[in-house]
Design an enzyme around this catalytic site. Structure first.
Site, PDB file in Angstrom:
ATOM      1  N   ARG A  76       0.825  -1.209   0.000  1.00 21.50           N
ATOM      2  CA  ARG A  76       0.000   0.000   0.000  1.00 21.50           C
ATOM      3  C   ARG A  76       0.862   1.263   0.000  1.00 21.50           C
ATOM      4  O   ARG A  76       0.514   2.270  -0.620  1.00 21.50           O
ATOM      5  CB  ARG A  76      -0.935  -0.003   1.212  1.00 21.50           C
ATOM      6  CG  ARG A  76      -1.914   1.169   1.230  1.00 21.50           C
ATOM      7  CD  ARG A  76      -3.018   0.985   2.257  1.00 21.50           C
ATOM      8  NE  ARG A  76      -2.541   0.982   3.621  1.00 21.50           N
ATOM      9  CZ  ARG A  76      -2.517  -0.086   4.403  1.00 21.50           C
ATOM     10  NH1 ARG A  76      -2.914  -1.255   3.937  1.00 21.50           N
ATOM     11  NH2 ARG A  76      -2.078  -0.003   5.636  1.00 21.50           N
ATOM     12  N   HIS A  80       0.409   4.504  -2.469  1.00 23.32           N
ATOM     13  CA  HIS A  80       0.174   5.869  -2.001  1.00 23.32           C
ATOM     14  C   HIS A  80       1.302   6.809  -2.412  1.00 23.32           C
ATOM     15  O   HIS A  80       1.064   8.004  -2.601  1.00 23.32           O
ATOM     16  CB  HIS A  80      -0.006   5.877  -0.486  1.00 23.32           C
ATOM     17  CG  HIS A  80      -1.361   5.415  -0.038  1.00 23.32           C
ATOM     18  ND1 HIS A  80      -2.205   6.186   0.730  1.00 23.32           N
ATOM     19  CD2 HIS A  80      -2.043   4.264  -0.275  1.00 23.32           C
ATOM     20  CE1 HIS A  80      -3.339   5.534   0.963  1.00 23.32           C
ATOM     21  NE2 HIS A  80      -3.245   4.356   0.356  1.00 23.32           N
ATOM     22  N   ASN A 108      -3.902   9.421   4.138  1.00 22.24           N
ATOM     23  CA  ASN A 108      -2.752   8.681   4.670  1.00 22.24           C
ATOM     24  C   ASN A 108      -2.707   8.585   6.187  1.00 22.24           C
ATOM     25  O   ASN A 108      -2.196   7.601   6.741  1.00 22.24           O
ATOM     26  CB  ASN A 108      -1.444   9.328   4.202  1.00 22.24           C
ATOM     27  CG  ASN A 108      -1.234   9.233   2.704  1.00 22.24           C
ATOM     28  OD1 ASN A 108      -1.765   8.339   2.052  1.00 22.24           O
ATOM     29  ND2 ASN A 108      -0.463  10.160   2.154  1.00 22.24           N
ATOM     30  N   HIS A 207      -5.742  -6.221  -1.908  1.00 20.17           N
ATOM     31  CA  HIS A 207      -6.478  -6.301  -0.647  1.00 20.17           C
ATOM     32  C   HIS A 207      -6.684  -7.737  -0.191  1.00 20.17           C
ATOM     33  O   HIS A 207      -7.333  -7.968   0.835  1.00 20.17           O
ATOM     34  CB  HIS A 207      -7.840  -5.614  -0.789  1.00 20.17           C
ATOM     35  CG  HIS A 207      -7.758  -4.118  -0.791  1.00 20.17           C
ATOM     36  ND1 HIS A 207      -8.843  -3.311  -1.077  1.00 20.17           N
ATOM     37  CD2 HIS A 207      -6.722  -3.275  -0.557  1.00 20.17           C
ATOM     38  CE1 HIS A 207      -8.475  -2.047  -1.014  1.00 20.17           C
ATOM     39  NE2 HIS A 207      -7.193  -1.997  -0.697  1.00 20.17           N
TER      40      HIS A 207
END
Length: 320
Positions: A76, A80, A108, A207
């Site tokens: 992740r 980001h 975040n 995920h």
């Protein structure tokens, strides 16, 4: 020549063997040399820091053994980072007199983890190869290694990114999708980065490992999020195999058990292609793995700094 199958170190060794045995003219193509987008290529550290892959994987093995959740966190973190200013390690910068850290962005804050693992990898690489391996490449390498160590696919990773001297909370909040958008908003957010709906569905498959706070998923995980005071309790994104990278994420979506609204909308939204891909990946893990690997490489090519742009930070949390 020996045949290497599937393993992270196997691909590393194979890449080095091919590089050593083929003339430069034959090192062009989808996985080698100057034809890579933005000038990135897998052998970037072959001479300047040969142990880079071994150092990254050794730190990851210890970190994931201690806390299996960190694998998903590092994947992740790469996402980001790339969706803000591009894959430039801007997300790693702490607040300073000149930097407003992206860690404080709404998308975040209290969400991103794994910074200490990146710090450890960087410290070991600085001992072995001072001011050579960028933090941006470390984030990309950590995402790949975390996927492989969790049972997921491997891929030949183009390298050569450099580190940003700036960060942007505003861009982070504008570009990183919220967990509750509709499918059209998700697709638009990916298209702004040069990614397609195929990439959206495949990357959402990340995920299959990891957790989300009960604050965001209470309606879909009532058994582990029973009370209001459990807001910070982590709930598994994939309750079948939360620490193994597989295709059960898509099977859960088909059964109506997607954890986040942005997961379930891949099936229930207005995108026929997205729904068909969910069904395909639920039925065929190999196809999911193949596309996830391709999409991770594609995402890792979002606006990298190369050549003389940016810098190679000595400490990933601050500019030199």
């Amino acid at each position: 020549m020996a045949v290497f199958r599937g393993t992270f170190l196997g691909l590393v060794v194979l890449t080095l063997v091919v590089s050593a045995t083929l003339p430069a003219a034959h090192l062009e193509g989808p996985n080698f040399g100057s034809s890579e987008p933005h000038g990135l290529f897998p052998q970037f550290y072959q001479s300047s820091c040969p142990p880079v892959d071994n150092i990254v994987i050794s730190v990851l093995q210890q970190a994931i053994e201690k806390d299996p959740r960190v694998a998903a966190s590092l994947i992740r973190l790469h996402f980001h980072d790339c969706f803000a200013q591009g894959c430039d390690a801007s997300v790693l910068l702490d607040n300073s007199t000149t930097i407003r850290s992206e860690k404080g962005a709404k998308t975040n804050v209290n969400s991103l983890r794994g910074f200490e693992v990146i710090d450890e990898i960087k410290a070991k690489l600085e001992e072995a190869c001072p001011l050579t391996v960028s933090c941006a490449d470390i984030v990309a390498l950590a995402a790949r290694g975390s996927t492989v160590l969790s049972g997921g696919p491997d891929w030949v990773l183009p390298l050569g990114r450099r580190d940003s001297k700036t960060a942007s909370v505003e861009i982070s909040e504008r570009n990183i999708p919220a967990p509750k958008p509709d499918l059209s908003a998700l697709t638009a957010a990916f298209e702004r980065q040069g990614l397609e709906e195929t990439d959206l569905v495949a990357l959402s498959g990340g995920h299959t490992i990891g957790f989300a706070k009960c604050l965001f998923v209470r309606q879909t995980r009532k058994s582990v999020c029973p009370r209001r005071d459990s807001d910070n309790t982590p709930a598994p994104l994939d309750f079948v195999s939360p620490t193994r990278f597989d295709n059960s994420y898509f099977k859960l979506i088909l059964g109506g058990h997607g954890l986040l609204p942005s997961d379930q909308v891949l099936l229930t939204g207005n995108g026929r292609q997205a729904a068909e891909l969910v069904k395909t990946y639920a039925a065929n893990e190999s196809l999911f793995f193949q596309q996830f690997a391709k999409s991770m490489v594609k995402m890792g090519n979002i606006n990298p700094l190369t050549g003389l742009k940016g810098q190679v930070r000595k400490n990933c949390r601050r500019v030199n």
